[in-house]
Design a protein around this motif. Structure first.
Motif: not given
Length: 347
Positions: A218-243
């Motif tokens: 399960m890895s990043l194989t295309d540019y759309a995947g890299q964009l999704n990675d940024l959105y997922e990382r953003k959501a992950a950091y925001e989730a930590v701050l919320t929790k």
């Protein structure tokens, strides 16, 4: 004797299971180890291979899903519902532990009750080749304050852990809860940070796991995947701050820190698209929109200054001229002077 619960999720990875389980049970003496293989409704013979391993070793149990539950729910089933040892490990069926990895990690955890989880160096190797020799000699350990380690993750905006090299104190795992179902690609990053908000972090200076690289990762194989990675990382950091925000007195600082960093990552990918002649395939507008969403003043960032230069040069010429263009990050003035001389020459 310390006990370790090892959860091995498996989906179509039955051909890797024997080596994976052997790396857990055969090279970690002095520990009470139990293994749970959870086959997530594999359409091949993975479940049969798991049952054969369990039949040969009483320390191994098997669960087989009647329908596919996906990886995050499978993780939580093992870690939250089954694991009851002093420590727990989540190990993908295609990965392996290095010899003595659990022994080293448990020694650190036993000696430091304040440490919530331990990790070490993961050795990445290319399938189908064998893994390289592991460096397992004792080179010492380090314990970092959890909040210090957490701040570094926010400062850098990226994770530093692959996953199979981690051993978690089970009581802490149960306290903070399971993997976030809303973060299918960045749940591991969020989990390590959530654990660090509650406890200190240990590091073993040795190779602790083998991570297999192959086409099914399960890895990043295309540019759309890299964009999704940024959105997922953003959501992950925001989730930590919320929790965990009530545990973090510098919550506002961390929030600004990571959003600025993620905006810079997005801009760098746009800059790199110009340098490599890939502006037609990289989602440029979406990356810029992401940067603006993260950091409204993104046009003041050094990467944006570099992007302005590249826009003036143009996507056709930039790949050829890129070696001559000095980094806008470190040499804003020199790059501007170069650009002015370049225009005067009429190139």
């Amino acid at each position: 004797m310390s006990s370790v619960s090892v959860v091995i999720p498996c989906y179509k990875y039955g051909h890797y299971l024997a080596d994976c389980v052997s790396s857990v049970l055969d090279t970690n003496p002095g520990l009470d180890i139990r293994v749970l293989i959870i086959d997530d409704c594999s359409p091949d013979d993975s479940a049969d291979k798991a049952r054969a391993i369990a039949a040969a070793d009483s320390r191994v149990e098997v669960r087989v899903h009647e329908q596919n539950m996906r990886h995050t729910r499978t993780y939580n089933e093992g870690l939250m519902d089954w694991a009851d040892g002093d420590y727990s490990v989540l190990l993908s069926a295609d990965d392996m532990l290095t010899p003595g990895a659990l022994t080293r990690a448990v020694a650190l955890l036993d000696a430091n009750p304040n440490v919530g989880f331990v990790y070490g160096h993961p050795v990445h190797f290319q399938h189908p080749g064998p893994p390289p020799p592991a460096r397992t000699e004792d080179r010492g350990t380090t314990v970092w304050p959890g909040h210090w380690w957490l701040e570094r993750r926010f400062r850098e905006g990226t994770g530093c852990i692959t996953s199979p090299e981690v051993v978690v104190r089970t009581s802490l795992q149960h306290k903070v809860g399971g993997y976030d179902l809303d973060l299918p690609a960045a749940g591991d990053i969020e989990m390590w940070m959530r654990l660090a908000a509650h406890a200190d972090v240990g590091y073993v200076r040795a190779d602790q796991a083998f991570y297999r690289l192959h086409g099914d990762n399960m890895s990043l194989t295309d540019y759309a995947g890299q964009l999704n990675d940024l959105y997922e990382r953003k959501a992950a950091y925001e989730a930590v701050l919320t929790k965990c925000g009530d545990l973090l007195p510098n919550k506002a600082e961390l929030d600004a820190m990571v959003h600025r960093r993620l905006a810079r990552y997005a801009l760098r990918r746009v800059v790199r698209a110009y340098d490599r002649g890939r502006t037609a395939t990289v989602p440029m507008d979406e990356l810029l929109a992401f940067a603006a969403d993260c950091w409204p003043d993104y046009k003041e960032l050094p990467e944006y200054r570099g992007l302005k230069i590249r826009r003036q040069i143009g996507p056709q010429a930039m790949p050829y001229l890129q070696p001559l263009v000095l980094s806008a990050v470190a040499n804003k003035g020199r790059e501007w002077l170069w650009w002015q001389s370049w225009k005067r020459r009429g190139i």
